[in-house]
Scaffold this active site. Structure first.
Site, PDB file in Angstrom:
ATOM      1  N   GLU A 191       0.804  -1.218   0.000  1.00 58.18           N
ATOM      2  CA  GLU A 191       0.000   0.000   0.000  1.00 58.18           C
ATOM      3  C   GLU A 191       0.843   1.277   0.000  1.00 58.18           C
ATOM      4  O   GLU A 191       0.489   2.260  -0.659  1.00 58.18           O
ATOM      5  CB  GLU A 191      -0.946  -0.006   1.200  1.00 58.18           C
ATOM      6  CG  GLU A 191      -2.084  -1.002   1.116  1.00 58.18           C
ATOM      7  CD  GLU A 191      -1.693  -2.417   1.532  1.00 58.18           C
ATOM      8  OE1 GLU A 191      -2.553  -3.308   1.463  1.00 58.18           O
ATOM      9  OE2 GLU A 191      -0.524  -2.612   1.919  1.00 58.18           O
ATOM     10  N   HIS A 219     -10.356  -5.734   9.368  1.00 60.06           N
ATOM     11  CA  HIS A 219     -10.980  -5.434   8.086  1.00 60.06           C
ATOM     12  C   HIS A 219     -12.312  -4.707   8.247  1.00 60.06           C
ATOM     13  O   HIS A 219     -13.179  -4.788   7.376  1.00 60.06           O
ATOM     14  CB  HIS A 219     -11.224  -6.727   7.290  1.00 60.06           C
ATOM     15  CG  HIS A 219      -9.982  -7.438   6.879  1.00 60.06           C
ATOM     16  ND1 HIS A 219      -9.302  -8.272   7.737  1.00 60.06           N
ATOM     17  CD2 HIS A 219      -9.281  -7.435   5.717  1.00 60.06           C
ATOM     18  CE1 HIS A 219      -8.241  -8.770   7.118  1.00 60.06           C
ATOM     19  NE2 HIS A 219      -8.206  -8.270   5.893  1.00 60.06           N
TER      20      HIS A 219
END
Length: 328
Positions: free
Chosen positions: A60, A129
Protein backbone atom coordinates in the site's frame (compact mmCIF):
# COMPACT_ATOMS: atom_id res chain seq x y z
CA UNK A 1 -33.50 6.69 -14.04
CA UNK A 2 -31.87 3.28 -14.12
CA UNK A 3 -31.89 0.94 -11.11
CA UNK A 4 -28.35 0.02 -10.12
CA UNK A 5 -26.54 -1.51 -7.23
CA UNK A 6 -24.01 0.71 -5.47
CA UNK A 7 -21.12 -1.38 -6.85
CA UNK A 8 -22.55 -1.21 -10.37
CA UNK A 9 -22.85 2.58 -10.11
CA UNK A 10 -19.18 2.84 -9.18
CA UNK A 11 -18.26 0.55 -12.05
CA UNK A 12 -20.24 2.72 -14.46
CA UNK A 13 -18.48 5.85 -13.20
CA UNK A 14 -15.06 4.32 -13.72
CA UNK A 15 -15.95 3.03 -17.17
CA UNK A 16 -17.40 6.34 -18.35
CA UNK A 17 -14.47 8.38 -17.07
CA UNK A 18 -11.96 5.99 -18.65
CA UNK A 19 -13.82 6.19 -21.94
CA UNK A 20 -13.89 9.99 -21.80
CA UNK A 21 -10.30 10.56 -20.68
CA UNK A 22 -7.35 8.32 -21.68
CA UNK A 23 -5.30 9.72 -18.79
CA UNK A 24 -7.55 7.94 -16.27
CA UNK A 25 -6.31 4.53 -15.15
CA UNK A 26 -7.07 2.24 -12.22
CA UNK A 27 -4.80 0.00 -10.21
CA UNK A 28 -4.73 -1.98 -6.99
CA UNK A 29 -4.85 -5.46 -5.52
CA UNK A 30 -7.03 -7.95 -7.46
CA UNK A 31 -8.82 -5.19 -9.37
CA UNK A 32 -7.95 -6.51 -12.84
CA UNK A 33 -8.56 -10.12 -13.80
CA UNK A 34 -10.56 -10.78 -10.64
CA UNK A 35 -12.61 -7.60 -11.02
CA UNK A 36 -12.10 -6.50 -7.43
CA UNK A 37 -13.17 -8.16 -4.19
CA UNK A 38 -16.55 -6.41 -4.45
CA UNK A 39 -16.64 -6.50 -8.28
CA UNK A 40 -16.45 -2.72 -8.64
CA UNK A 41 -13.84 -3.04 -11.40
CA UNK A 42 -15.44 -6.04 -13.10
CA UNK A 43 -14.90 -6.05 -16.86
CA UNK A 44 -12.62 -3.02 -16.97
CA UNK A 45 -9.43 -4.94 -17.79
CA UNK A 46 -11.17 -6.70 -20.68
CA UNK A 47 -12.31 -3.34 -22.09
CA UNK A 48 -9.27 -1.14 -21.44
CA UNK A 49 -6.37 -3.57 -21.24
CA UNK A 50 -3.62 -4.24 -18.73
CA UNK A 51 -1.95 -0.85 -19.16
CA UNK A 52 -4.91 1.09 -17.82
CA UNK A 53 -6.20 -1.57 -15.40
CA UNK A 54 -3.31 -2.90 -13.36
CA UNK A 55 -3.14 -5.66 -10.79
CA UNK A 56 -0.49 -4.89 -8.19
CA UNK A 57 1.40 -6.53 -5.35
CA UNK A 58 0.33 -6.00 -1.74
CA UNK A 59 2.32 -2.86 -0.96
CA UNK A 60 0.00 0.00 0.00
CA UNK A 61 2.77 2.47 0.79
CA UNK A 62 4.47 1.95 -2.58
CA UNK A 63 1.16 2.05 -4.48
CA UNK A 64 0.20 5.41 -2.99
CA UNK A 65 3.62 6.86 -3.78
CA UNK A 66 3.11 5.65 -7.35
CA UNK A 67 -0.27 7.38 -7.48
CA UNK A 68 1.28 10.64 -6.29
CA UNK A 69 3.98 10.47 -8.97
CA UNK A 70 1.53 9.51 -11.70
CA UNK A 71 -0.79 12.37 -10.76
CA UNK A 72 2.08 14.88 -10.78
CA UNK A 73 3.13 13.82 -14.26
CA UNK A 74 -0.19 14.24 -16.06
CA UNK A 75 -2.39 11.21 -15.48
CA UNK A 76 -5.44 10.70 -13.27
CA UNK A 77 -4.90 7.50 -11.29
CA UNK A 78 -7.64 5.77 -9.30
CA UNK A 79 -6.03 3.60 -6.64
CA UNK A 80 -7.98 0.99 -4.70
CA UNK A 81 -6.70 0.12 -1.23
CA UNK A 82 -8.38 -3.11 -0.23
CA UNK A 83 -9.98 -2.17 3.10
CA UNK A 84 -9.68 1.11 4.99
CA UNK A 85 -7.78 -0.72 7.73
CA UNK A 86 -4.68 -0.58 5.50
CA UNK A 87 -4.95 3.11 4.68
CA UNK A 88 -2.54 3.95 7.55
CA UNK A 89 0.14 2.32 5.42
CA UNK A 90 -0.46 5.04 2.81
CA UNK A 91 -0.16 8.00 5.17
CA UNK A 92 3.40 9.07 4.32
CA UNK A 93 2.47 9.57 0.67
CA UNK A 94 -0.92 11.10 1.58
CA UNK A 95 0.18 13.39 4.41
CA UNK A 96 3.73 14.33 3.45
CA UNK A 97 3.32 14.42 -0.32
CA UNK A 98 -0.16 14.45 -1.82
CA UNK A 99 -1.78 16.85 0.64
CA UNK A 100 0.91 19.54 0.50
CA UNK A 101 2.37 19.67 -3.01
CA UNK A 102 -0.21 22.09 -4.38
CA UNK A 103 0.51 24.38 -1.43
CA UNK A 104 4.30 24.26 -1.42
CA UNK A 105 4.46 24.69 -5.20
CA UNK A 106 1.99 27.58 -5.14
CA UNK A 107 -0.54 25.85 -7.34
CA UNK A 108 1.94 24.82 -10.04
CA UNK A 109 1.58 21.13 -9.19
CA UNK A 110 -1.77 19.36 -9.56
CA UNK A 111 -2.53 16.16 -7.68
CA UNK A 112 -5.56 14.59 -9.41
CA UNK A 113 -5.79 11.16 -7.89
CA UNK A 114 -8.50 9.19 -6.12
CA UNK A 115 -7.90 6.69 -3.36
CA UNK A 116 -10.86 4.31 -3.13
CA UNK A 117 -11.23 2.09 -0.09
CA UNK A 118 -13.82 0.03 1.77
CA UNK A 119 -14.58 0.47 5.45
CA UNK A 120 -17.11 -0.27 8.14
CA UNK A 121 -18.37 -3.22 10.12
CA UNK A 122 -21.31 -5.56 9.75
CA UNK A 123 -19.74 -8.10 7.42
CA UNK A 124 -18.10 -10.28 10.04
CA UNK A 125 -14.67 -9.31 8.77
CA UNK A 126 -13.03 -8.92 12.17
CA UNK A 127 -10.91 -6.22 13.74
CA UNK A 128 -8.42 -5.93 10.87
CA UNK A 129 -10.98 -5.43 8.09
CA UNK A 130 -13.80 -3.37 9.62
CA UNK A 131 -12.45 0.02 10.67
CA UNK A 132 -13.94 3.44 9.97
CA UNK A 133 -11.08 5.93 9.69
CA UNK A 134 -12.94 8.85 8.14
CA UNK A 135 -12.23 11.40 10.87
CA UNK A 136 -8.51 10.55 10.87
CA UNK A 137 -8.31 11.20 7.13
CA UNK A 138 -10.50 14.29 7.28
CA UNK A 139 -8.07 15.91 9.73
CA UNK A 140 -5.52 16.43 6.94
CA UNK A 141 -5.68 19.76 5.05
CA UNK A 142 -5.28 19.36 1.31
CA UNK A 143 -7.23 16.09 1.07
CA UNK A 144 -10.91 15.82 0.27
CA UNK A 145 -12.85 12.99 1.94
CA UNK A 146 -16.20 11.77 0.64
CA UNK A 147 -18.57 8.99 1.76
CA UNK A 148 -21.62 8.62 -0.50
CA UNK A 149 -24.65 6.73 0.83
CA UNK A 150 -26.62 5.96 -2.36
CA UNK A 151 -25.85 4.47 -5.78
CA UNK A 152 -26.65 7.79 -7.49
CA UNK A 153 -24.26 9.69 -5.25
CA UNK A 154 -21.64 6.96 -5.54
CA UNK A 155 -21.55 7.36 -9.32
CA UNK A 156 -21.81 11.14 -9.40
CA UNK A 157 -19.26 11.74 -6.65
CA UNK A 158 -16.73 9.28 -8.06
CA UNK A 159 -16.92 11.06 -11.41
CA UNK A 160 -16.44 14.40 -9.65
CA UNK A 161 -13.53 12.99 -7.65
CA UNK A 162 -11.75 11.69 -10.75
CA UNK A 163 -12.07 15.12 -12.39
CA UNK A 164 -10.85 16.95 -9.29
CA UNK A 165 -7.31 18.34 -9.44
CA UNK A 166 -6.64 17.56 -5.77
CA UNK A 167 -6.45 14.19 -3.98
CA UNK A 168 -9.77 12.67 -2.94
CA UNK A 169 -10.20 9.78 -0.51
CA UNK A 170 -13.36 7.95 -1.55
CA UNK A 171 -14.86 5.91 1.31
CA UNK A 172 -17.21 3.06 0.44
CA UNK A 173 -19.06 0.97 3.02
CA UNK A 174 -18.96 -2.76 2.44
CA UNK A 175 -22.65 -3.19 3.30
CA UNK A 176 -23.72 -0.65 0.68
CA UNK A 177 -22.35 -2.47 -2.38
CA UNK A 178 -25.51 -4.53 -2.92
CA UNK A 179 -27.88 -1.65 -2.20
CA UNK A 180 -30.09 -0.82 -5.19
CA UNK A 181 -31.31 2.63 -6.08
CA UNK A 182 -32.21 4.94 -8.97
CA UNK A 183 -29.27 6.39 -10.89
CA UNK A 184 -29.70 9.20 -13.44
CA UNK A 185 -29.01 8.26 -17.04
CA UNK A 186 -26.58 10.32 -19.08
CA UNK A 187 -23.83 12.59 -17.88
CA UNK A 188 -23.97 14.03 -14.37
CA UNK A 189 -21.76 14.65 -11.37
CA UNK A 190 -22.52 15.24 -7.70
CA UNK A 191 -20.53 18.17 -6.28
CA UNK A 192 -17.96 17.51 -3.60
CA UNK A 193 -18.58 19.65 -0.51
CA UNK A 194 -22.38 19.77 -0.69
CA UNK A 195 -24.61 17.95 1.81
CA UNK A 196 -28.09 16.67 1.00
CA UNK A 197 -31.28 16.67 3.05
CA UNK A 198 -32.54 13.11 2.60
CA UNK A 199 -35.66 13.67 4.68
CA UNK A 200 -37.21 16.92 5.84
CA UNK A 201 -38.51 17.24 9.40
CA UNK A 202 -39.29 19.72 12.14
CA UNK A 203 -38.48 18.07 15.50
CA UNK A 204 -34.89 16.83 15.24
CA UNK A 205 -31.89 16.91 12.90
CA UNK A 206 -29.88 13.73 12.43
CA UNK A 207 -26.53 14.26 10.71
CA UNK A 208 -24.97 11.12 9.29
CA UNK A 209 -22.78 9.72 6.52
CA UNK A 210 -22.49 6.52 4.51
CA UNK A 211 -24.54 3.57 5.77
CA UNK A 212 -25.64 5.51 8.85
CA UNK A 213 -27.78 7.67 6.57
CA UNK A 214 -29.80 4.61 5.59
CA UNK A 215 -30.11 3.54 9.22
CA UNK A 216 -31.20 7.06 10.19
CA UNK A 217 -33.88 7.04 7.49
CA UNK A 218 -35.19 3.69 8.74
CA UNK A 219 -35.23 5.05 12.29
CA UNK A 220 -37.03 8.20 11.13
CA UNK A 221 -39.79 6.09 9.57
CA UNK A 222 -40.41 4.39 12.91
CA UNK A 223 -40.31 7.66 14.83
CA UNK A 224 -42.84 9.20 12.44
CA UNK A 225 -45.41 6.72 13.70
CA UNK A 226 -44.81 8.13 17.19
CA UNK A 227 -45.36 11.70 16.04
CA UNK A 228 -41.65 12.60 15.93
CA UNK A 229 -40.67 14.31 12.67
CA UNK A 230 -36.97 13.77 11.90
CA UNK A 231 -34.84 15.62 9.37
CA UNK A 232 -31.94 13.54 8.03
CA UNK A 233 -28.89 15.38 6.67
CA UNK A 234 -26.43 13.32 4.63
CA UNK A 235 -23.07 15.08 4.79
CA UNK A 236 -21.82 13.15 1.73
CA UNK A 237 -18.53 15.07 1.97
CA UNK A 238 -16.66 14.95 5.26
CA UNK A 239 -13.98 17.38 4.11
CA UNK A 240 -14.76 20.04 3.05
CA UNK A 241 -17.92 19.87 5.17
CA UNK A 242 -21.07 21.69 4.12
CA UNK A 243 -21.55 23.59 7.37
CA UNK A 244 -24.35 25.87 6.22
CA UNK A 245 -26.77 23.07 5.41
CA UNK A 246 -26.29 21.61 8.90
CA UNK A 247 -26.60 25.01 10.56
CA UNK A 248 -29.81 25.81 8.70
CA UNK A 249 -31.29 22.44 9.61
CA UNK A 250 -30.49 22.81 13.31
CA UNK A 251 -31.94 26.32 13.35
CA UNK A 252 -35.16 24.81 12.01
CA UNK A 253 -35.44 21.78 14.31
CA UNK A 254 -33.61 23.06 17.44
CA UNK A 255 -32.18 19.60 18.19
CA UNK A 256 -29.16 17.71 16.85
CA UNK A 257 -28.19 14.04 16.89
CA UNK A 258 -24.91 13.08 15.22
CA UNK A 259 -24.76 9.42 14.13
CA UNK A 260 -21.56 7.85 12.88
CA UNK A 261 -19.94 4.42 12.84
CA UNK A 262 -16.40 5.35 13.81
CA UNK A 263 -15.32 5.41 17.45
CA UNK A 264 -17.26 8.16 19.22
CA UNK A 265 -14.22 9.97 20.65
CA UNK A 266 -12.88 12.63 18.27
CA UNK A 267 -15.21 11.45 15.51
CA UNK A 268 -17.16 13.38 12.88
CA UNK A 269 -19.88 14.09 15.42
CA UNK A 270 -17.41 16.00 17.56
CA UNK A 271 -16.61 18.31 14.65
CA UNK A 272 -20.28 18.80 13.76
CA UNK A 273 -21.10 19.51 17.42
CA UNK A 274 -18.30 22.06 17.75
CA UNK A 275 -19.33 23.71 14.51
CA UNK A 276 -22.89 24.18 15.78
CA UNK A 277 -21.61 25.42 19.16
CA UNK A 278 -19.54 28.07 17.37
CA UNK A 279 -22.36 29.18 15.06
CA UNK A 280 -25.57 31.14 15.35
CA UNK A 281 -27.43 27.81 15.50
CA UNK A 282 -26.30 27.34 19.11
CA UNK A 283 -28.86 29.88 20.32
CA UNK A 284 -31.63 27.88 18.64
CA UNK A 285 -30.92 24.64 20.52
CA UNK A 286 -33.64 23.41 22.87
CA UNK A 287 -31.57 20.46 24.11
CA UNK A 288 -27.92 19.41 24.38
CA UNK A 289 -26.31 17.97 21.23
CA UNK A 290 -26.08 14.17 21.31
CA UNK A 291 -23.40 12.05 19.64
CA UNK A 292 -24.08 8.40 18.82
CA UNK A 293 -20.86 6.77 17.69
CA UNK A 294 -19.03 3.48 17.74
CA UNK A 295 -17.82 1.80 20.91
CA UNK A 296 -14.31 2.42 22.22
CA UNK A 297 -13.06 -0.95 21.06
CA UNK A 298 -11.81 -2.81 18.00
CA UNK A 299 -14.59 -4.42 15.97
CA UNK A 300 -15.23 -7.98 17.23
CA UNK A 301 -15.55 -10.95 14.88
CA UNK A 302 -18.57 -12.36 16.70
CA UNK A 303 -21.70 -11.11 14.86
CA UNK A 304 -23.67 -10.16 17.97
CA UNK A 305 -20.72 -8.41 19.59
CA UNK A 306 -20.04 -6.64 16.29
CA UNK A 307 -23.59 -5.25 16.26
CA UNK A 308 -23.13 -4.01 19.81
CA UNK A 309 -20.09 -1.91 18.87
CA UNK A 310 -21.76 0.00 16.01
CA UNK A 311 -24.95 2.13 16.19
CA UNK A 312 -27.99 0.18 15.03
CA UNK A 313 -31.48 1.37 14.09
CA UNK A 314 -32.93 0.74 17.60
CA UNK A 315 -30.07 2.77 19.10
CA UNK A 316 -30.86 5.70 16.81
CA UNK A 317 -34.57 5.46 17.63
CA UNK A 318 -33.90 5.48 21.37
CA UNK A 319 -31.43 8.37 21.20
CA UNK A 320 -33.73 10.46 19.00
CA UNK A 321 -36.80 9.73 21.12
CA UNK A 322 -34.98 10.63 24.34
CA UNK A 323 -33.62 13.82 22.81
CA UNK A 324 -37.02 15.04 21.64
CA UNK A 325 -38.76 14.11 24.89
CA UNK A 326 -36.10 15.75 27.02
CA UNK A 327 -34.73 12.58 28.63
CA UNK A 328 -31.17 13.58 27.72
Amino acid sequence: MAMMRYAEALNAALREEMQADPSVFVFGEDIGRYGGVFKVTKGLMEEFGETRVRDTPISEQALTAMAVTAAMTGTRPVLEIMYADFVPLTLDALVNQASIYNYIWNGQVKMPFVLRTQGGGGAGAGAQHSKSLDSMLAHIPGIKVVAPSTPADAKGMLKAAIRDDQPVVFLEHKLLYKMKGPVPEGYYTVPIGKADIRREGRDLTIVATSIMVQKALDAAAVLESEGIDVEVVDLRTIRPMDKQTVIDSVKKTSRLLCVYEAVKTLGIGAEVSAMIAESEAFDYLDAPIVRLGGAETPIPYNPELEKATVPQIPDIITAARDLVKGVR
